[in-house]
Write an enzyme that holds these catalytic residues in place. Structure first.
Site, PDB file in Angstrom:
ATOM      1  N   LEU A 126     -42.737 -46.254  23.081  1.00  0.00           N
ATOM      2  CA  LEU A 126     -43.392 -45.350  24.026  1.00  0.00           C
ATOM      3  C   LEU A 126     -44.715 -45.955  24.476  1.00  0.00           C
ATOM      4  O   LEU A 126     -45.631 -46.148  23.672  1.00  0.00           O
ATOM      5  CB  LEU A 126     -43.629 -43.979  23.387  1.00  0.00           C
ATOM      6  CG  LEU A 126     -44.308 -42.934  24.270  1.00  0.00           C
ATOM      7  CD1 LEU A 126     -43.382 -42.521  25.402  1.00  0.00           C
ATOM      8  CD2 LEU A 126     -44.727 -41.721  23.455  1.00  0.00           C
ATOM      9  N   HIS A 230     -53.441 -44.733  14.294  1.00  0.00           N
ATOM     10  CA  HIS A 230     -54.415 -45.346  15.201  1.00  0.00           C
ATOM     11  C   HIS A 230     -54.926 -44.267  16.159  1.00  0.00           C
ATOM     12  O   HIS A 230     -54.188 -43.372  16.564  1.00  0.00           O
ATOM     13  CB  HIS A 230     -53.721 -46.466  15.984  1.00  0.00           C
ATOM     14  CG  HIS A 230     -54.635 -47.371  16.722  1.00  0.00           C
ATOM     15  ND1 HIS A 230     -55.217 -47.019  17.919  1.00  0.00           N
ATOM     16  CD2 HIS A 230     -55.084 -48.627  16.448  1.00  0.00           C
ATOM     17  CE1 HIS A 230     -55.969 -48.004  18.362  1.00  0.00           C
ATOM     18  NE2 HIS A 230     -55.904 -48.999  17.490  1.00  0.00           N
TER      19      HIS A 230
END
Length: 338
Positions: A126, A230
């Site tokens: 993605l 992240h």
């Protein structure tokens, strides 16, 4: 108009640009001409293949801005992971050290190497270019995979997983990998990540510690990033959590980012999507939907306003929307409220 469709050979340059833009930690799109070409070839084969149960198929979609003809994003589905190459994770567990005589009781977290997700479906790859991170495009790019799965359930497993990118800095250095590198490997995180992306995973089995790792023996920096994502991955994680995905203690072997999972039938966008027959006409509704046709190789998806006639199981689409989806009056579409 923004549409999502299967990738094709002419998209190679766009895919290469996206691989470069995505940066470190995006294992599924290595900056490697041969591997990117293989990814496109595999996707084309998969979309054109007759399937009765999930196998080694890999479906890769691209988001195209039809006004400019530019590909601005990707998202993918691997039908069943680990059937050809081993699919590794660490699983977080606990070990109890107990001495009644000394009245000492300690619980210690461990990381154990495993292949528990072999055979599951993975949503992956993605990425959306910054220029198009607006108008719910990221949400559209993520959720459309679930509509494709809902329409073609025979092609996918009963469990769906997603590996979330773990913590690393702007140079691709991962605190978790730094500890592993110091004690077990002699290569940096970007190199190890790249080798995995191009399919060279033998070194994992050869060099990874064979026994559970005691988490409290890791550096403080490494311990603090276990099961953390992240900062750029937080929105993607929130989207999946809203779909019903959750953590079950599995983390990536390189950056310790979490893997989330859900039962296919329980995923919100699958469970709440519905099929309707198309009526082409004037649309006065302001309700916005994610809509796709029911094709495989000819798959198309858009975001559009439509008029839903639930009792008749019909959806009124504008001519422009119908043309973008390649559907006519009486054809079937799958949709979900955006």
């Amino acid at each position: 108009m923004i549409i999502i469709r299967p990738i094709q050979q002419s998209d190679y340059d766009s895919l290469h640009r996206i691989a470069v833009e995505s940066g470190h930690g995006f294992t599924s799109l290595p900056v490697n001409e041969e591997l990117l070409q293989q990814r496109i070839n595999k996707a084309e084969t998969s979309f054109n293949k007759q399937v009765t149960q999930p196998g080694d198929e890999g479906y890769l979609f691209v988001m195209e801005d039809t006004e400019t003809g530019k590909v601005v994003g990707t998202s993918g589905i691997e039908a069943a992971v680990g059937l050809d190459d081993a699919f590794y994770h660490y699983h977080l567990g606990k070990v109890v050290h107990n001495s009644r005589e000394l009245n000492i009781y300690n619980t210690v977290e461990t990381l154990s190497l495993c292949n528990d997700y072999t055979g599951t479906t993975e949503i992956c790859t993605l990425f959306l270019s910054e220029s198009h991170r607006k108008n719910n495009n990221g949400r559209f790019l993520s959720r459309i995979r679930f509509l494709f799965i809902a329409e073609h359930l025979e092609r996918f497993a009963q469990t769906v997983i997603a590996e979330m990118r773990g913590v690393s800095d702007e140079n691709g250095r991962s605190p978790f990998w730094n500890w592993l590198e110091e004690h077990f490997f002699s290569m940096d995180f970007p190199t190890a990540d790249y080798l995995t992306g191009i399919g060279k995973k033998v070194f994992i089995a050869e060099l990874m510690p064979k026994y559970p790792i005691y988490v409290n023996l890791l550096s403080q920096d490494a311990q603090q990033v276990i099961n953390k994502v992240h900062e750029k991955t937080v929105p993607a994680l929130r989207l999946l959590e809203a779909e019903g995905f959750c953590r079950r203690g599995y983390v990536d072997i390189f950056d310790a980012g979490p893997t989330v999972e859900a039962q296919t039938h329980a995923i919100k966008s699958i469970k709440e999507s519905q099929k309707c027959q198309v009526l082409i006409g004037d649309v006065t509704s302001s309700e916005n939907y994610i809509v796709c046709n029911t094709e495989v190789a000819g798959f198309r998806a858009i975001q559009t306003s439509l008029l839903l006639r639930e009792t008749a199981n019909q959806a009124v689409l504008s001519r422009e929307a119908a043309d973008a989806l390649n559907v006519n009056d009486g054809d079937w579409i799958r949709l979900i409220r955006n």
